[in-house]
Design an enzyme around this catalytic site. Structure first.
Site, mmCIF file in Angstrom:
data_model
loop_
_atom_site.group_PDB
_atom_site.id
_atom_site.type_symbol
_atom_site.label_atom_id
_atom_site.label_comp_id
_atom_site.label_asym_id
_atom_site.label_seq_id
_atom_site.Cartn_x
_atom_site.Cartn_y
_atom_site.Cartn_z
ATOM 1 N N LEU A 33 44.622 31.825 37.449
ATOM 2 C CA LEU A 33 45.371 31.873 38.711
ATOM 3 C C LEU A 33 46.873 31.990 38.489
ATOM 4 O O LEU A 33 47.442 31.353 37.612
ATOM 5 C CB LEU A 33 45.071 30.614 39.528
ATOM 6 N N HIS A 37 47.507 34.553 43.573
ATOM 7 C CA HIS A 37 46.316 33.860 44.082
ATOM 8 C C HIS A 37 46.729 32.667 44.946
ATOM 9 O O HIS A 37 46.124 32.400 45.988
ATOM 10 C CB HIS A 37 45.476 33.305 42.931
HETATM 11 O O1 PAF Z 1 40.343 40.499 43.063
HETATM 12 C C1 PAF Z 1 39.601 39.845 42.298
HETATM 13 O O2 PAF Z 1 40.014 38.895 41.636
HETATM 14 C C2 PAF Z 1 38.135 40.234 42.154
HETATM 15 O O3 PAF Z 1 37.975 41.614 42.234
HETATM 16 C C3 PAF Z 1 37.209 39.501 43.164
HETATM 17 C C4 PAF Z 1 37.523 39.893 44.591
HETATM 18 C C5 PAF Z 1 37.355 38.010 42.994
HETATM 19 C C6 PAF Z 1 35.759 39.869 42.893
HETATM 20 O O4 PAF Z 1 35.368 39.496 41.610
#
Ligand code: PAF
Length: 284
Positions: A33, A37
């Site tokens: 992260l 995120h």
């Molecule tokens: O964007 C991401 O991190 C990935 O493509 C997701 C949406 C978690 C799917 O694995």
């Protein structure tokens, strides 16, 4: 905050939350992260009663097995960050829970996935669409949060949500950027400090096109040329594509009209492929 590994446990919590009429927000991630995120988690926290974040390194969206093996995994560090951002549940299933040995059902979103990222990463969006479908079916979120940086992923997820009839609103959160303007991505850590500074040329080039659009330029080829010539000033930048597309259908556009339109670019710096986009004509 509870960390859940079993799909059955996630199902029963999601069922209980629905019975209690809680607004369930969901942020799907592959872990590792960063601030990008966390901006999704923050938005989710602000809008929902319950925040569920998934962490699952989704093997089916990697077309290079070396990339999959090298993908950073640190559940303890990620969970500590998520606790700080007040997530309620972290859903981190084992691979075997999601993909048993005889797994054989995939979701293909036709039409949106063959161009741009789809052409350099064959099978990538099939993997994304499959895992997002599986996760949505387990969590049944009211709202799910995705970043604008991955504009093609957003279009694919919106389409599958509509086509498969999920009652989930897709919330798109603006791209988080480094002070230089470079879009945050887990790949940025693979760039040297100098390359990282130079890679800001991508957003600067896209912004130049947006300035020309604001001054009245409506011709996609001319806007593409602006981006291309700015990128060509940076010897390290290897252009993969520059595309002007409809934000929802991702179809190429020649003359920009009323539909929301993106100008997108994929550019490689010292072997690290970066993507970014700007919305030329955002509707309020
Ligand atoms: O964007 C991401 O991190 C990935 O493509 C997701 C949406 C978690 C799917 O694995």
């Amino acid at each position: 905050m509870e960390i859940i590994n079993r799909r059955q446990r996630m199902f029963s919590i999601a069922r209980k939350l629905r019975r209690e009429a809680k607004t369930v927000g969901f942020v799907p991630t592959m872990g590792a992260l960063h601030e990008g995120h966390l901006a999704l988690v923050k938005e989710c926290r602000a809008r929902c009663d319950v925040v569920i974040v998934s962490i699952f390194v989704n093997q089916t969206q990697f077309n290079d097995q070396k990339d999959l093996a090298a993908y950073p995994r640190d559940l303890t560090a990620d969970a500590a960050l998520l606790a700080e951002y007040e997530a309620d549940y972290v859903y981190a299933p084992e691979v075997s829970e999601i993909y048993p040995d005889d797994f054989s059902t995939y979701v293909d979103v036709e039409g949106l996935t063959d161009r741009m990222e789809g052409s350099s990463r064959p099978g990538h969006f099939r993997g994304v669409a499959t895992i997002v479908t599986i996760l949505f079916n387990t969590v049944r979120p009211d709202l799910a949060f995705f970043g604008q940086k991955d504009a093609q992923q957003v279009a694919v997820v919106k389409r599958l949500t509509r086509d498969l009839g999920f009652e989930t609103e897709i919330v798109v959160v603006p791209t988080v950027r480094e002070p230089s303007g470079l879009a945050l991505s887990s790949r940025n850590t693979r760039l040297s400090v100098q390359d990282r500074e130079k890679a800001a040329v991508v957003i600067n080039a896209l912004r130049e096109a947006k300035t020309a659009f604001k001054k009245g330029e409506r011709n996609a080829a001319d806007l593409t040329n602006i981006v291309e010539s700015r990128l060509r000033d940076e010897p390290l930048a290897e252009i993969d594509y520059i595309s002007v597309v409809d934000r929802d259908s991702l179809q190429p556009i020649e003359k920009i009209g009323d539909n929301e339109t993106l100008i997108c670019a994929a550019v490689t710096f010292s072997g690290v492929r970066l993507i970014d986009n700007v919305i030329l004509n955002r509707k309020q």
